[in-house]
Design an enzyme around this catalytic site. Structure first.
Site, PDB file in Angstrom:
ATOM      1  N   PRO A  45       0.822  -1.219   0.000  1.00  0.00           N
ATOM      2  CA  PRO A  45       0.000   0.000   0.000  1.00  0.00           C
ATOM      3  C   PRO A  45       0.856   1.269   0.000  1.00  0.00           C
ATOM      4  O   PRO A  45       1.960   1.269   0.543  1.00  0.00           O
ATOM      5  CB  PRO A  45      -0.785  -0.108   1.310  1.00  0.00           C
ATOM      6  CG  PRO A  45      -0.057  -1.089   2.167  1.00  0.00           C
ATOM      7  CD  PRO A  45       0.692  -1.996   1.246  1.00  0.00           C
ATOM      8  N   ASP A 121      11.200  -0.174  -0.372  1.00  0.00           N
ATOM      9  CA  ASP A 121      10.905  -1.599  -0.581  1.00  0.00           C
ATOM     10  C   ASP A 121      11.981  -2.330  -1.372  1.00  0.00           C
ATOM     11  O   ASP A 121      11.921  -3.549  -1.530  1.00  0.00           O
ATOM     12  CB  ASP A 121       9.529  -1.765  -1.263  1.00  0.00           C
ATOM     13  CG  ASP A 121       9.418  -0.981  -2.570  1.00  0.00           C
ATOM     14  OD1 ASP A 121      10.435  -0.817  -3.277  1.00  0.00           O
ATOM     15  OD2 ASP A 121       8.292  -0.536  -2.891  1.00  0.00           O
ATOM     16  N   HIS A 138      14.941   8.282   0.801  1.00  0.00           N
ATOM     17  CA  HIS A 138      14.404   8.105   2.141  1.00  0.00           C
ATOM     18  C   HIS A 138      14.994   6.870   2.810  1.00  0.00           C
ATOM     19  O   HIS A 138      14.370   6.273   3.680  1.00  0.00           O
ATOM     20  CB  HIS A 138      12.870   8.050   2.097  1.00  0.00           C
ATOM     21  CG  HIS A 138      12.266   9.373   1.690  1.00  0.00           C
ATOM     22  ND1 HIS A 138      10.940   9.536   1.371  1.00  0.00           N
ATOM     23  CD2 HIS A 138      12.822  10.603   1.551  1.00  0.00           C
ATOM     24  CE1 HIS A 138      10.710  10.819   1.044  1.00  0.00           C
ATOM     25  NE2 HIS A 138      11.830  11.471   1.142  1.00  0.00           N
TER      26      HIS A 138
HETATM   27  P1  CNA Z   1       2.024   8.799  -1.517  1.00  0.00           P
HETATM   28  O1  CNA Z   1       1.992  10.129  -0.895  1.00  0.00           O
HETATM   29  O2  CNA Z   1       1.221   7.704  -0.899  1.00  0.00           O
HETATM   30  O3  CNA Z   1       1.566   9.013  -3.024  1.00  0.00           O
HETATM   31  C1  CNA Z   1       1.380   7.942  -3.923  1.00  0.00           C
HETATM   32  C2  CNA Z   1       0.971   8.524  -5.258  1.00  0.00           C
HETATM   33  O4  CNA Z   1       0.957   7.493  -6.218  1.00  0.00           O
HETATM   34  C3  CNA Z   1      -0.402   9.178  -5.258  1.00  0.00           C
HETATM   35  O5  CNA Z   1      -0.361  10.353  -6.012  1.00  0.00           O
HETATM   36  C4  CNA Z   1      -1.285   8.121  -5.937  1.00  0.00           C
HETATM   37  O6  CNA Z   1      -2.358   8.684  -6.645  1.00  0.00           O
HETATM   38  C5  CNA Z   1      -0.302   7.503  -6.879  1.00  0.00           C
HETATM   39  N1  CNA Z   1      -0.597   6.093  -7.223  1.00  0.00           N
HETATM   40  C6  CNA Z   1      -1.006   5.096  -6.417  1.00  0.00           C
HETATM   41  N2  CNA Z   1      -1.098   3.946  -7.102  1.00  0.00           N
HETATM   42  C7  CNA Z   1      -0.755   4.236  -8.391  1.00  0.00           C
HETATM   43  C8  CNA Z   1      -0.659   3.466  -9.582  1.00  0.00           C
HETATM   44  N3  CNA Z   1      -0.937   2.150  -9.607  1.00  0.00           N
HETATM   45  N4  CNA Z   1      -0.279   4.098 -10.720  1.00  0.00           N
HETATM   46  C9  CNA Z   1       0.005   5.422 -10.722  1.00  0.00           C
HETATM   47  N5  CNA Z   1      -0.062   6.193  -9.615  1.00  0.00           N
HETATM   48  C10 CNA Z   1      -0.433   5.599  -8.466  1.00  0.00           C
HETATM   49  O7  CNA Z   1       3.515   8.236  -1.650  1.00  0.00           O
HETATM   50  P2  CNA Z   1       4.850   9.063  -1.939  1.00  0.00           P
HETATM   51  O8  CNA Z   1       5.876   8.054  -2.299  1.00  0.00           O
HETATM   52  O9  CNA Z   1       4.634  10.203  -2.824  1.00  0.00           O
HETATM   53  O10 CNA Z   1       5.155   9.622  -0.477  1.00  0.00           O
HETATM   54  C11 CNA Z   1       6.383   9.633   0.015  1.00  0.00           C
HETATM   55  C12 CNA Z   1       6.597   8.560   1.112  1.00  0.00           C
HETATM   56  C13 CNA Z   1       5.805   7.299   0.981  1.00  0.00           C
HETATM   57  C14 CNA Z   1       7.991   8.085   1.037  1.00  0.00           C
HETATM   58  O11 CNA Z   1       8.693   8.548   2.138  1.00  0.00           O
HETATM   59  C15 CNA Z   1       7.982   6.558   1.033  1.00  0.00           C
HETATM   60  O12 CNA Z   1       8.989   6.042   1.836  1.00  0.00           O
HETATM   61  C16 CNA Z   1       6.684   6.203   1.561  1.00  0.00           C
HETATM   62  N6  CNA Z   1       6.168   4.850   1.243  1.00  0.00           N
HETATM   63  C17 CNA Z   1       6.908   3.959   0.551  1.00  0.00           C
HETATM   64  C18 CNA Z   1       6.409   2.717   0.251  1.00  0.00           C
HETATM   65  C19 CNA Z   1       7.255   1.738  -0.525  1.00  0.00           C
HETATM   66  O13 CNA Z   1       8.465   1.706  -0.335  1.00  0.00           O
HETATM   67  N7  CNA Z   1       6.650   0.957  -1.418  1.00  0.00           N
HETATM   68  C20 CNA Z   1       5.110   2.356   0.660  1.00  0.00           C
HETATM   69  C21 CNA Z   1       4.366   3.309   1.385  1.00  0.00           C
HETATM   70  C22 CNA Z   1       4.904   4.555   1.660  1.00  0.00           C
END
Ligand code: CNA
Length: 280
Positions: A45, A121, A138
């Site tokens: 997520p 990740d 990060h």
């Molecule tokens: P965020 O703020 O949650 O934004 C995610 C963005 O991606 C949003 O604009 C969504 O609309 C968009 N989005 C979601 N799914 C899709 C998709 N399938 N296709 C296209 N767009 C999509 O996350 P950010 O990364 O901008 O925020 C920064 C934080 C989140 C960082 O410090 C990360 O470390 C942190 N984070 C990382 C993970 C990971 O490593 N996978 C998971 C959760 C949070």
């Protein structure tokens, strides 16, 4: 400049950069900036998506506010919510998406200058992007240390703690500080490698931003560092960060896996991309 701000024009540009690389000119001119949205289709997520994001699902942790789980001041007093969440996020359980493979393909084509990722990740590495091409802005779960004296903590100890939802303490018994993975919390400084590389967008000929809300500074300031004439392509569910405001910005709104398939198709690389991903 780009005709019609279209995906087709970006595809032609990718091909031209690839050709320049083949002809011995420097083709490494693409910077990529990513966030949690490129890993949602892998099953991880993101933070801010309205119903599926972590922040919408943290009620069970009884936090005063959602971001507290990644806040260093809150962690000092109550580290357990983070360790509860860490079990879900810990690398090793997920497969890279075709979007991760697209970044690998840019590297294989010799045109990736640098990937700036906010993700923790490690899926870019797992997709085969070499470590020296990645700026983990990060941090990551790759190292862990005491938040007080910074003494390193063994990896196996961290794995055990996360599995058992237990908070590990400094190996120096006299210190006994809390240990956490070296992922950057709110209130903490970004790693030196971020600042060492942060002027690279000024050298880019193309910028691709994918799956981020661009709401966390200073990362969110990177796309603005690109020169005016450098096209910035946004592959995201929603428009973010003022991308679209410059004449050569290109918006590919929707799912980024679908977006990279469109880009690859336009560059004539789609079959290659699908094959690369299938092997990952
Ligand atoms: P965020 O703020 O949650 O934004 C995610 C963005 O991606 C949003 O604009 C969504 O609309 C968009 N989005 C979601 N799914 C899709 C998709 N399938 N296709 C296209 N767009 C999509 O996350 P950010 O990364 O901008 O925020 C920064 C934080 C989140 C960082 O410090 C990360 O470390 C942190 N984070 C990382 C993970 C990971 O490593 N996978 C998971 C959760 C949070």
């Amino acid at each position: 400049t780009l005709e019609n701000r279209s995906v087709e024009a970006v595809g032609r540009m990718l091909k031209a950069l690839e050709k320049r690389g083949e002809e011995g000119e420097r083709g490494e001119r693409v910077v990529v900036m990513t966030g949690a949205g490129i890993s949602t289709s892998a099953g991880i997520p993101d933070f801010r998506s309205p119903t599926t994001g972590l922040y919408a699902n943290l009620a069970r942790l009884n936090l005063p506010y959602a971001e507290a789980v990644f806040d260093i001041a809150y962690f000092r007093n109550n580290p357990l919510p983070f360790y509860t969440l860490a079990q879900e996020l810990y690398p090793g359980k997920y497969r890279p998406t075709i979007t991760h493979s697209f970044i690998r393909l840019l590297h294989d084509k010799g045109i990736l200058l640098k990937l700036f990722t906010q993700n923790i990740d490690c899926l870019e590495r797992e997709a085969g992007v070499p470590g020296d091409k990645i700026v983990e802005a990060h941090g990551s779960f790759a190292r862990q240390s005491c938040i007080e004296c910074k003494t390193a903590y063994p990896e196996q100890g961290m794995k055990d703690a996360i599995r058992e939802k237990r908070v590990p303490r400094c190996v120096d018994k006299a210190c006994n500080g809390l240990v956490k993975p070296e992922i950057v919390f709110f209130g903490e400084q970004l790693p030196a490698e971020f600042f060492a590389n942060r002027d690279l967008p000024t050298q880019a000929h193309l910028c691709i931003v994918m799956g981020t809300s661009l709401s966390v500074q200073p990362f969110a300031g990177l796309p603005a560092l690109c020169r005016e004439e450098t096209p910035r392509v946004l592959l995201n569910m929603e428009q973010v960060g003022g991308i679209g405001s410059r004449p050569d910005d290109v918006l590919v709104l929707g799912d980024c896996d679908a977006g990279v398939r469109k880009l690859a198709e336009a560059a004539g690389w789609l079959e290659e991309l699908e094959a690369l991903w299938a092997r990952t």
